[in-house]
Design a protein around this motif. Structure first.
Motif, PDB file in Angstrom:
ATOM      1  N   LEU A 108       0.830  -1.194   0.000  1.00  0.00           N
ATOM      2  CA  LEU A 108       0.000   0.000   0.000  1.00  0.00           C
ATOM      3  C   LEU A 108       0.868   1.248   0.000  1.00  0.00           C
ATOM      4  O   LEU A 108       2.037   1.198   0.387  1.00  0.00           O
ATOM      5  CB  LEU A 108      -0.909   0.002   1.236  1.00  0.00           C
ATOM      6  CG  LEU A 108      -1.898  -1.161   1.342  1.00  0.00           C
ATOM      7  CD1 LEU A 108      -2.632  -1.095   2.668  1.00  0.00           C
ATOM      8  CD2 LEU A 108      -2.874  -1.139   0.185  1.00  0.00           C
ATOM      9  N   PRO A 109       0.326   2.381  -0.439  1.00  0.00           N
ATOM     10  CA  PRO A 109       1.096   3.635  -0.390  1.00  0.00           C
ATOM     11  C   PRO A 109       1.553   3.935   1.024  1.00  0.00           C
ATOM     12  O   PRO A 109       0.856   3.632   1.997  1.00  0.00           O
ATOM     13  CB  PRO A 109       0.094   4.684  -0.889  1.00  0.00           C
ATOM     14  CG  PRO A 109      -0.885   3.919  -1.708  1.00  0.00           C
ATOM     15  CD  PRO A 109      -1.007   2.571  -1.055  1.00  0.00           C
ATOM     16  N   THR A 110       2.711   4.511   1.150  1.00  0.00           N
ATOM     17  CA  THR A 110       3.283   4.780   2.473  1.00  0.00           C
ATOM     18  C   THR A 110       3.270   6.268   2.783  1.00  0.00           C
ATOM     19  O   THR A 110       3.511   7.100   1.912  1.00  0.00           O
ATOM     20  CB  THR A 110       4.738   4.267   2.542  1.00  0.00           C
ATOM     21  OG1 THR A 110       5.487   4.841   1.471  1.00  0.00           O
ATOM     22  CG2 THR A 110       4.784   2.763   2.444  1.00  0.00           C
ATOM     23  N   ARG A 111       2.987   6.553   4.035  1.00  0.00           N
ATOM     24  CA  ARG A 111       2.991   7.926   4.529  1.00  0.00           C
ATOM     25  C   ARG A 111       4.315   8.222   5.219  1.00  0.00           C
ATOM     26  O   ARG A 111       4.993   7.300   5.682  1.00  0.00           O
ATOM     27  CB  ARG A 111       1.850   8.134   5.531  1.00  0.00           C
ATOM     28  CG  ARG A 111       0.477   7.829   4.975  1.00  0.00           C
ATOM     29  CD  ARG A 111      -0.584   8.000   6.063  1.00  0.00           C
ATOM     30  NE  ARG A 111      -1.901   7.674   5.542  1.00  0.00           N
ATOM     31  CZ  ARG A 111      -2.678   8.549   4.918  1.00  0.00           C
ATOM     32  NH1 ARG A 111      -2.255   9.790   4.778  1.00  0.00           N
ATOM     33  NH2 ARG A 111      -3.851   8.198   4.460  1.00  0.00           N
ATOM     34  N   PRO A 112       4.691   9.486   5.333  1.00  0.00           N
ATOM     35  CA  PRO A 112       5.900   9.802   6.111  1.00  0.00           C
ATOM     36  C   PRO A 112       5.726   9.397   7.570  1.00  0.00           C
ATOM     37  O   PRO A 112       4.612   9.410   8.093  1.00  0.00           O
ATOM     38  CB  PRO A 112       6.023  11.332   5.980  1.00  0.00           C
ATOM     39  CG  PRO A 112       5.158  11.702   4.819  1.00  0.00           C
ATOM     40  CD  PRO A 112       4.069  10.686   4.759  1.00  0.00           C
ATOM     41  N   GLY A 113       6.808   9.012   8.213  1.00  0.00           N
ATOM     42  CA  GLY A 113       6.755   8.766   9.639  1.00  0.00           C
ATOM     43  C   GLY A 113       6.486  10.057  10.392  1.00  0.00           C
ATOM     44  O   GLY A 113       6.592  11.152   9.861  1.00  0.00           O
ATOM     45  N   GLN A 114       6.140   9.906  11.660  1.00  0.00           N
ATOM     46  CA  GLN A 114       5.804  11.089  12.444  1.00  0.00           C
ATOM     47  C   GLN A 114       6.987  12.043  12.551  1.00  0.00           C
ATOM     48  O   GLN A 114       6.834  13.255  12.359  1.00  0.00           O
ATOM     49  CB  GLN A 114       5.365  10.674  13.858  1.00  0.00           C
ATOM     50  CG  GLN A 114       4.965  11.848  14.739  1.00  0.00           C
ATOM     51  CD  GLN A 114       4.440  11.392  16.082  1.00  0.00           C
ATOM     52  OE1 GLN A 114       4.109  10.227  16.251  1.00  0.00           O
ATOM     53  NE2 GLN A 114       4.361  12.289  17.032  1.00  0.00           N
ATOM     54  N   ALA A 115       8.176  11.514  12.841  1.00  0.00           N
ATOM     55  CA  ALA A 115       9.349  12.380  12.952  1.00  0.00           C
ATOM     56  C   ALA A 115       9.719  12.998  11.607  1.00  0.00           C
ATOM     57  O   ALA A 115      10.106  14.161  11.531  1.00  0.00           O
ATOM     58  CB  ALA A 115      10.533  11.590  13.507  1.00  0.00           C
ATOM     59  N   ALA A 116       9.574  12.207  10.520  1.00  0.00           N
ATOM     60  CA  ALA A 116       9.867  12.741   9.188  1.00  0.00           C
ATOM     61  C   ALA A 116       8.906  13.871   8.838  1.00  0.00           C
ATOM     62  O   ALA A 116       9.305  14.884   8.244  1.00  0.00           O
ATOM     63  CB  ALA A 116       9.774  11.626   8.146  1.00  0.00           C
ATOM     64  N   PHE A 143       0.613  16.358   8.606  1.00  0.00           N
ATOM     65  CA  PHE A 143      -0.501  15.422   8.741  1.00  0.00           C
ATOM     66  C   PHE A 143      -0.235  14.114   8.008  1.00  0.00           C
ATOM     67  O   PHE A 143      -1.144  13.321   7.804  1.00  0.00           O
ATOM     68  CB  PHE A 143      -1.785  16.073   8.213  1.00  0.00           C
ATOM     69  CG  PHE A 143      -2.210  17.265   9.014  1.00  0.00           C
ATOM     70  CD1 PHE A 143      -2.893  17.111  10.209  1.00  0.00           C
ATOM     71  CD2 PHE A 143      -1.885  18.545   8.599  1.00  0.00           C
ATOM     72  CE1 PHE A 143      -3.276  18.215  10.956  1.00  0.00           C
ATOM     73  CE2 PHE A 143      -2.263  19.655   9.336  1.00  0.00           C
ATOM     74  CZ  PHE A 143      -2.957  19.493  10.525  1.00  0.00           C
ATOM     75  N   ARG A 144       1.010  13.926   7.581  1.00  0.00           N
ATOM     76  CA  ARG A 144       1.484  12.667   7.028  1.00  0.00           C
ATOM     77  C   ARG A 144       0.699  12.246   5.794  1.00  0.00           C
ATOM     78  O   ARG A 144       0.307  11.095   5.646  1.00  0.00           O
ATOM     79  CB  ARG A 144       1.440  11.577   8.100  1.00  0.00           C
ATOM     80  CG  ARG A 144       2.216  11.925   9.358  1.00  0.00           C
ATOM     81  CD  ARG A 144       2.052  10.895  10.458  1.00  0.00           C
ATOM     82  NE  ARG A 144       2.507   9.606   9.993  1.00  0.00           N
ATOM     83  CZ  ARG A 144       1.889   8.460  10.295  1.00  0.00           C
ATOM     84  NH1 ARG A 144       0.799   8.481  11.009  1.00  0.00           N
ATOM     85  NH2 ARG A 144       2.368   7.331   9.859  1.00  0.00           N
ATOM     86  N   ALA A 145       0.465  13.177   4.882  1.00  0.00           N
ATOM     87  CA  ALA A 145      -0.206  12.852   3.628  1.00  0.00           C
ATOM     88  C   ALA A 145       0.708  12.013   2.742  1.00  0.00           C
ATOM     89  O   ALA A 145       1.930  12.167   2.757  1.00  0.00           O
ATOM     90  CB  ALA A 145      -0.615  14.134   2.909  1.00  0.00           C
ATOM     91  N   VAL A 146       0.111  11.128   1.950  1.00  0.00           N
ATOM     92  CA  VAL A 146       0.900  10.247   1.092  1.00  0.00           C
ATOM     93  C   VAL A 146       1.711  11.052   0.077  1.00  0.00           C
ATOM     94  O   VAL A 146       2.886  10.762  -0.161  1.00  0.00           O
ATOM     95  CB  VAL A 146      -0.033   9.243   0.373  1.00  0.00           C
ATOM     96  CG1 VAL A 146       0.738   8.450  -0.671  1.00  0.00           C
ATOM     97  CG2 VAL A 146      -0.675   8.299   1.378  1.00  0.00           C
TER      98      VAL A 146
END
Length: 383
Positions: free
Chosen positions: A152-160, A230-233
């Protein structure tokens, strides 16, 4: 959502077209200039770079070439191929759209031959068509995964996401601040040309005017900063493209500072020149760090239920999942409703349900000042 096989192949072909056009212009300039070092000095913006024949390309063409090649590979293999195709198409459209006007403008007559300008105009329309097709392919070629084994598409990590928010937000604000200064320092007769091109504004044959490019880059940085929080793809591919431009722009500014020995007499420079040099270091640092944190694989996106910080890949409602029964009276598995949690039973009954996804955390996770005394380090960073 992931891309269909046909959309992946189509996107790869379109990226190959973009890469071929950029590579053809770079090869033309290498042949025209003769010495690759002279071309590199011109791309870096050295004030004493005077090639015998004026190159048609700038550092923008180099970055777009690299981006096109990398997105070509991503289109065939990556889980974020759809977002990568769309953002690449949008960036291409934004940067190449001014060429429709500038290539045929009368003030270009003395810079490039009619034959070269004709080729550039045809190439510009081809690139714009490919960029628009990339947007359509990435948006219309998506489908739902057929089974649980498809990535599945991946989102940035929280720290990233937080790192991208801070650095890209700061860089975008700095770029906009330089453009505000241009509004007050450039003559009224010259300021429109800063955005739409003109005889007094140096630029490449198909390149966007400096003001247009600076504002576009600043806008992209601010958009990525907000959506990465907000960690958008789409924050991953768009953020990496923006970071590449920042890195090249900042690195060129640092090279100019060393070449003109501005660092040796940094304390004697005026405040504006000091800020120009510091801006180059900021952009280079931002580009390098954001590339590192966003290039690392993030968390898989499980759909609309895990947007933002609240997701982390766990169900937020009574969605069935993770292979545990939801009706066991003894409390095994996950409760079918209630407050979203981390996979542990919400009641006092003994529970054996453990989270099957990754724990939240760090994941896997680029015309300016005027002055009088020292030689300018060139306008503040641009695309």
């Amino acid at each position: 959502m992931i891309l269909t096989r046909g959309a992946r192949i189509t996107g790869a072909v379109l990226c190959a077209v973009l890469a071929a056009v950029a590579a053809a212009w770079i090869v033309r300039d290498l042949r025209a200039v003769g010495d690759p070092t002279d071309l590199l000095r011109y791309w870096a913006g050295y004030s004493d770079a005077r090639p015998d024949r004026l190159p048609a390309t700038t550092q923008t063409d180099v970055v777009l070439l690299v981006v096109s090649v990398l997105v070509l590979v991503a289109a065939l293999r990556s889980s974020i191929a759809a977002s990568a195709l769309v953002v690449t198409g949008v960036v291409t459209l934004v940067l190449r759209l001014p060429g429709v006007r500038t290539v045929g403008a009368s003030w270009m007559d003395g810079r490039f031959s009619d034959e070269l300008r004709t080729r550039a105009l045809v190439g510009t329309f081809a690139v714009l068509a490919a960029g628009l097709a990339l947007v359509i392919t990435g948006a219309a070629g998506r489908r739902q995964p057929e089974d649980s084994y498809e990535p599945l598409p991946t989102r940035p990590g929280q720290a990233a996401g937080v790192t991208a928010f801070l650095l890209l937000g700061a860089s975008g604000a700095v770029l906009l601040a330089w453009e505000v200064r241009q509004f007050f320092t450039l003559p009224d007769a010259l300021y429109p040309d800063w955005f739409i091109g003109g005889r007094a504004i140096p630029m490449g044959l198909t390149d966007a005017p400096p003001g247009w490019g600076n504002v576009a880059l600043a806008t992209v940085c601010l958009v990525v900063a907000w959506t990465a929080l907000f960690r958008a793809v789409h924050a991953r591919p768009l953020g990496m493209i923006a970071a590449a431009f920042l890195l090249v722009s900042g690195g060129s500014g640092i090279a100019r500072a060393f070449h003109h020995r501005l660092l040796d007499r940094f304390g004697d420079l005026g405040a504006e020149y000091q800020l120009i040099v510091l801006t180059s270091f900021l952009l280079a640092f931002t580009g390098a760090v954001v590339l590192l944190v966003l290039a690392r694989r993030g968390f898989e996106s499980t759909g609309a239920g895990d947007q933002g910080y609240g997701g982390y890949g766990y169900p937020q409602t009574g969605a069935q999942g993770y292979g545990y029964p939801h009706t066991d009276a003894q409390g095994y598995g996950y409760p079918p409703g209630g407050t979203p949690g981390y996979g542990y039973p919400q009641t006092g009954a003994p529970g054996h349900g453990h989270p099957s996804g990754p724990a939240p955390g760090y994941g896997y996770p680029q015309g300016g000042g005027q002055g009088s005394s020292p030689p300018p380090s060139s306008p503040p960073p641009s695309w």
